[in-house]
Write an enzyme that holds these catalytic residues in place. Sequence first.
Site, PDB file in Angstrom:
ATOM      1  CG  ASP A 283      -2.210   0.951   1.005  1.00  0.00           C
ATOM      2  OD1 ASP A 283      -2.281   1.756  -0.065  1.00  0.00           O
ATOM      3  OD2 ASP A 283      -3.422   0.915   1.517  1.00  0.00           O
TER       4      ASP A 283
HETATM    5  C1  NOJ Z   1      -4.007   4.062   0.212  1.00  0.00           C
HETATM    6  C2  NOJ Z   1      -5.174   3.048   0.120  1.00  0.00           C
HETATM    7  O1  NOJ Z   1      -4.970   2.483   1.529  1.00  0.00           O
HETATM    8  C3  NOJ Z   1      -5.246   2.245  -0.718  1.00  0.00           C
HETATM    9  O2  NOJ Z   1      -6.394   1.585  -0.717  1.00  0.00           O
HETATM   10  C4  NOJ Z   1      -5.012   2.742  -2.118  1.00  0.00           C
HETATM   11  O3  NOJ Z   1      -5.426   1.807  -3.453  1.00  0.00           O
HETATM   12  C5  NOJ Z   1      -3.674   3.194  -2.244  1.00  0.00           C
HETATM   13  N1  NOJ Z   1      -3.654   4.474  -1.149  1.00  0.00           N
HETATM   14  C6  NOJ Z   1      -3.495   4.217  -3.697  1.00  0.00           C
HETATM   15  O4  NOJ Z   1      -4.154   5.163  -3.912  1.00  0.00           O
END
Ligand code: NOJ
Length: 757
Positions: A283
């Site tokens: 993430d």
């Molecule tokens: C953080 C989020 O937790 C995740 O769900 C998302 O896909 C990513 N950022 C990218 O934007």
Amino acid sequence: MKKLAIFVSLFLTVTLTAQPPADSKMKVFVAALMKKMTIDEKIGQLNLVTPGGAVTGSVVSTDVEAKIKKGEVGGLFGITGPDRIQQAQKLAVENSRLKIPLLFGLDVIHGHKTVFPIPIGLSCSWDMDLIERSARIAAIEGTADGLNWTFSPMVDIARDPRWGRVSEGSGEDPYLGSRIAEAMVKGYQGDDLSKDNTMLACVKHFALYGAAEGGRDYNTVDMSRVRMYNEYLPPYKAAVDAGVATVMSSFNVIDGIPATGNKWLLTDMLRKQWGFTGLVVSDYTSVNEMTNHGVGDLQKVSGLSLSAGLDMDMVGEGFLTTLKKSLTEGKVTQKAIEDACARVLEAKYKLGLFDDPYRYCNEERAKTQILSQAHRKAAREIAAKSFVLLKNENQILPLKKTGKIALVGPLADSRRNMLGTWSVAGDWQKSVTVIEGMKSVASGANILYAKGANISDDSIFAKKVNVFGVEIDIDKRSSEEMIREAVDIANQSEVIVAVMGEAADMTGEASSMADISLPESQKNLLRALAKTGKPIVLVLFNGRPMTLKWENENLSAILDVWFGGTESGNAIADVLFGDYSPSGKLSMSFPVHVGQIPVYHSQLNTGRPYAGEESSKFKSNYLDIPNEPLFPFGYGLSYTSFSYSDLKIDKVTLNTTGKIVASITVANNGKVAGQETVQLYIRDVVGSISRPMKELKRFAKVNLNAGESKTVDFEITVNDLKFYNSDLKLVAEPGDFKIFVGGNSRDVKESAFKFVQ
Ligand code: NOJ
């Protein structure tokens, strides 16, 4: 379209090898390419950057263009548009040494430009074809806009509505969540990833992210393996079994080790036990954040993550900046880097990017397919099917399309708030407001409008919510003046429609709330309106279950519309005026009080079971409130009423090879057609571990005309009885089982059978 000359010789080699299966063809291709790559180029493939527009943390990628040219980027996320993506792709395929094309990702979560209901809303449709269709359309639009990778589906089981990200998932139940996970993967990926309208799906957040302590985002998770295996892991596994191409690791720890660097999770379970062969991405800066978790400096945590089975590092560049050093120092292996690089290249191969790096950049498709009439029509239908009717006293709904209606509330005319959270590419200006929808569907009605209240009067709170634009718009008028105006039009009308609730970004990432009731400004308005004695229909916008005790006791009707997307206003009007009878069923229980959390249908019985509201001392209950939710899992009304016959089973004994058929007849006793979701739950009465009081095992949607009845048959086999025991073995244990069928998890007909081995 342009072919890459450099790969022609590779293709020739491949075609000469007597038609090997597609998979080994890919392996041969990737191996040959990797032979040409330096270690820096291999590490470069593991770097996922965002040039802006999708920032969900404090770090932002820099020097993206230069890095692409140097072969230091494997993929990009956060940009859209065939022209912009083509430009960025050109940097890689014309300027980098090996001309390896880039992946282009985005959070296409509930639709791309045609926005569908937020995922928790979609899940309330319990309609897998519909959900798959929404993902299919999202993929058609996303790929027409240049993308080839979506960071969806989010399948985190969530039982704490304080956690803002419940809006992004499918609620509390592993069975329903698993079916939705499969439907979404199918919708995005179709049956062939190399088609120009299919994209890589990414199941997230692996794993257990929805169980964060106190509902605080990014927080600690700690749970037993038995609970993990039986309740939290099934939807991720279902996505893997459905062929999801990529997996995103989560921010939380599991058994104290951050998921992003957790070898047990990413390798032992995901790859070895589940057989996942695709790409695992972190993430947003979750590799770097392991330093905050306190498990090492950047070099150490990057090495840990790679060795644990992580392939791609999102934004943090720990891989880019430290892996080579770790390799030299013997802290990571060459093989680990190569395996990760191969998986990134394989994802590109599956998409057909080596064949045509611009296959997703087609201006013509973008013009004709994005936000097409057909897609908007689907969005309207899908939104209407996601709404849940929570109360409808004296059949106040549907409304007549004539007479005077007082339309009040801060969300009645708020275009900004229609799409809901995580609609990155959605254009809120293209969405239909409630007032517009009502005026167009009921042009014969006299609709008087007053805002009546701000979503919240708290300017500090509003500032925190308004990071992506002014969703909470604090009026210059005093609250007294606004309420007066609303009461005035209410007094002139036959019915009040109060459109209230949360602003779009009061849920979603980093949007946890301790108080999940309506903000005080809106409660004040409702109290004033209630004094008029006119019936009040609450149209509730929300990204989470809310506490609605007062509203349930004092208002005539409550229609939960979540955030319905681009066609919100039209879909709401379709339902309010009876063009569609609501059919949504809750995928998450609504607590009476925030203090009950977590409240969910599949609880254990405990040693001192709750025995109803009257019982108190020495039982598992509260002194001040009941244990039951206000609205249980699976609950939702319609404009007609359904009755259930007794539940029949064709046998009272089930063995390992046989099946039991459970049958129930559902009748539509009302005056209009409706759709009912019939739900089947099971209880394993005695087991080697304590088993839930109810577990959802099947559901079926039935359409019934007024006066019509239909018999629904459910087949149960040994597979439906299986669970992970304390040795984490999947077993079905002989003994007594209860079986329940009904229109929600509370009001059910019951029967019983025995399982013998
Ligand atoms: C953080 C989020 O937790 C995740 O769900 C998302 O896909 C990513 N950022 C990218 O934007």
